[in-house]
Design an enzyme around this catalytic site. Sequence first.
Site, mmCIF file in Angstrom:
data_model
loop_
_atom_site.group_PDB
_atom_site.id
_atom_site.type_symbol
_atom_site.label_atom_id
_atom_site.label_comp_id
_atom_site.label_asym_id
_atom_site.label_seq_id
_atom_site.Cartn_x
_atom_site.Cartn_y
_atom_site.Cartn_z
ATOM 1 N N LYS A 183 0.861 -1.193 0.059
ATOM 2 C CA LYS A 183 0.065 0.001 0.001
ATOM 3 C C LYS A 183 0.761 1.225 0.007
ATOM 4 O O LYS A 183 1.549 1.353 1.135
ATOM 5 C CB LYS A 183 -0.925 0.148 1.162
ATOM 6 C CG LYS A 183 -2.286 0.763 1.132
ATOM 7 C CD LYS A 183 -2.236 2.190 1.205
ATOM 8 C CE LYS A 183 -1.843 2.837 2.504
ATOM 9 N NZ LYS A 183 -1.925 4.389 2.405
ATOM 10 N N GLY A 235 6.872 4.767 8.503
ATOM 11 C CA GLY A 235 6.131 6.088 8.533
ATOM 12 C C GLY A 235 6.167 6.684 9.964
ATOM 13 O O GLY A 235 7.219 6.606 10.626
ATOM 14 N N SER A 236 4.992 7.252 10.459
ATOM 15 C CA SER A 236 5.240 8.076 11.628
ATOM 16 C C SER A 236 5.092 7.188 12.893
ATOM 17 O O SER A 236 4.577 6.062 12.805
ATOM 18 C CB SER A 236 4.036 8.942 11.633
ATOM 19 O OG SER A 236 2.768 8.363 12.001
ATOM 20 N N THR A 237 6.007 7.527 13.869
ATOM 21 C CA THR A 237 5.681 6.761 15.365
ATOM 22 C C THR A 237 4.219 6.218 15.662
ATOM 23 O O THR A 237 3.966 5.409 16.295
ATOM 24 C CB THR A 237 6.572 7.481 16.219
ATOM 25 O OG1 THR A 237 8.158 7.491 15.873
ATOM 26 C CG2 THR A 237 6.428 6.853 17.468
ATOM 27 N N GLU A 238 3.343 7.639 15.469
ATOM 28 C CA GLU A 238 2.044 7.277 16.042
ATOM 29 C C GLU A 238 1.401 6.053 15.386
ATOM 30 O O GLU A 238 0.630 5.468 15.896
ATOM 31 C CB GLU A 238 1.345 8.800 15.687
ATOM 32 C CG GLU A 238 -0.084 8.604 16.080
ATOM 33 C CD GLU A 238 -0.872 9.861 15.820
ATOM 34 O OE1 GLU A 238 -2.020 10.028 16.145
ATOM 35 O OE2 GLU A 238 -0.247 10.930 15.370
ATOM 36 N N GLY A 240 2.809 3.763 13.491
ATOM 37 C CA GLY A 240 3.775 2.756 13.955
ATOM 38 C C GLY A 240 3.079 1.766 15.251
ATOM 39 O O GLY A 240 2.986 0.868 15.483
ATOM 40 N N GLU A 257 9.959 0.886 10.785
ATOM 41 C CA GLU A 257 10.850 2.044 10.743
ATOM 42 C C GLU A 257 10.252 3.428 11.031
ATOM 43 O O GLU A 257 9.200 3.640 9.769
ATOM 44 C CB GLU A 257 11.568 1.993 9.439
ATOM 45 C CG GLU A 257 12.963 2.518 9.252
ATOM 46 C CD GLU A 257 12.560 4.008 8.721
ATOM 47 O OE1 GLU A 257 12.747 4.824 9.453
ATOM 48 O OE2 GLU A 257 12.587 3.923 7.619
ATOM 49 N N CYS A 291 13.517 10.391 7.546
ATOM 50 C CA CYS A 291 13.073 9.879 8.921
ATOM 51 C C CYS A 291 14.503 10.029 9.694
ATOM 52 O O CYS A 291 14.395 10.275 10.847
ATOM 53 C CB CYS A 291 12.728 8.650 8.989
ATOM 54 S SG CYS A 291 10.899 8.020 8.163
ATOM 55 N N GLU A 388 9.399 15.681 15.947
ATOM 56 C CA GLU A 388 10.015 15.372 14.643
ATOM 57 C C GLU A 388 9.251 16.480 13.526
ATOM 58 O O GLU A 388 8.039 16.455 13.547
ATOM 59 C CB GLU A 388 9.737 14.119 14.019
ATOM 60 C CG GLU A 388 10.103 13.745 12.631
ATOM 61 C CD GLU A 388 10.015 12.300 12.058
ATOM 62 O OE1 GLU A 388 10.847 11.809 11.492
ATOM 63 O OE2 GLU A 388 8.970 11.933 12.373
#
Length: 477
Positions: A183, A235-238, A240, A257, A291, A388
């Site tokens: 995706k 992608g973003s930590t949120e 993830g 990652e 990142c 970030e």
Amino acid sequence: MPVFEYAPAPESRAVVDIAPSYGLFIDGEFAEAADGKVFKTVSPATEESLSEVAHAGAEDVDRAVRAARKAFGTWSALPGSERAKYLFRIARIIQERSRELAVLESLDNGKPIRESRDTDLPLVAAHFFYYAGWADKLAHAGYGPDPRPLGVAGQVIPWNFPLLMLAWKIAPALATGNTVVLKPAETTPLSALFFADICRQAGLPRGVVNIVTGDGSTGAELVAHPGVDKVAFTGSTEVGKAIARTVAGTRKKLTLELGGKAANIVFDDAPIDQAVEGVIGGIFFNQGHVCCAGSRLLVQESVQDELLDALKRRMRTLRVGDPLDKNTDIGAINSAEQLARIRTLADAGEAEGAERWAPECELPSIGYWFAPTLFTGVTQAHRIAREEIFGPVLSVLTFRTPDEAVAKANNTPYGLSAGIWTEKGSRILAMADKLRAGVVWSNTFNKFDPASPFGGYKESGYGREGGRHGLEAYLDV
């Protein structure tokens, strides 16, 4: 001395033919979404609609996973040397079509053509070449004498390096005998759809690679699908964290990652001009949409003034504008949403007392743009030093001793990368041993190689991509 101006040097847009609409790529064919839902992908430099793209729902994701499952038996049973032929073929086609793909990437993403042409595309091909070489050598990779593939890999990639992140995910998955449902990001779906055409051009068996386009809801359906054996996300930590919660308690293997807030550490014995180039590349490459960007500059107090003077001189030479102009250093911000986030955090830096500086810069009136920006007087309590930003914004902090530099560099929830600038090899090794970062560069920054593993600690995720280590995530070991 006379000032020499750069004449426009635009790359031809005519080298890429973008269709008015694209479907989902499932089981070797393009098809509309089951509910007919579509969305538009927009060029961030001009705000023009590039194409209309199908929006996959739950039924479409299910069809893609079933197609991948059906293809898995035949694909995984092929000898590694046979799978390698397909990967080599894909790599060569990417090289042959690299100019077309680079222009497409810059149009859809906003990054300068110089970066997509000279960095992204060579690395994309290199990853497929590299993992093609591993396909018939898995028994010698250190994961047992007969490592087996997992099955169907569900992969969700970001918008900052659309085609490169696709290569990071798909190449090792196919080399190890897995099949894929990928995706791409909602704002940058086109290069993945062109890659689908490359798969057909290479004669890849039907169902081995499937591309489902859509927004976050499509990614959530893919991650949660019970037919997926392995989830890979960049992608973003949120997001993830949400994926980790979804996968928890299942048999699915997961690699993440995520975000970063890297420290670029400059000591008093560093070559200033070289360090300045590394700092510039570390934060302004790809508009800071990286990142592992060196978004925190830690400079030793004794050389702070000298370094900042040189850094500002260099920033004044950066050219912001048309991504298809070969002279452009900083292109367009990827989306209006991301531009709003960058502005919010930059304004917060000023409100909290940091001193903001940017070179005189005439930004285009159409599109999403942000001038390269520097903040001094930053403390570890500032939001711009902790969060970030994912944009061309650099926060400058100072230190006196190596221990203080380590303490400040590690004072972050992230742990993806770091840079060290010094002439002392012993200092580099001592610092690298103490920095809690997955990748530590010495006297350089943002250097990548498919043979080298990449990944982070803490809220930057877990697992490694690239190199021999990148095979493990796709093997039943």
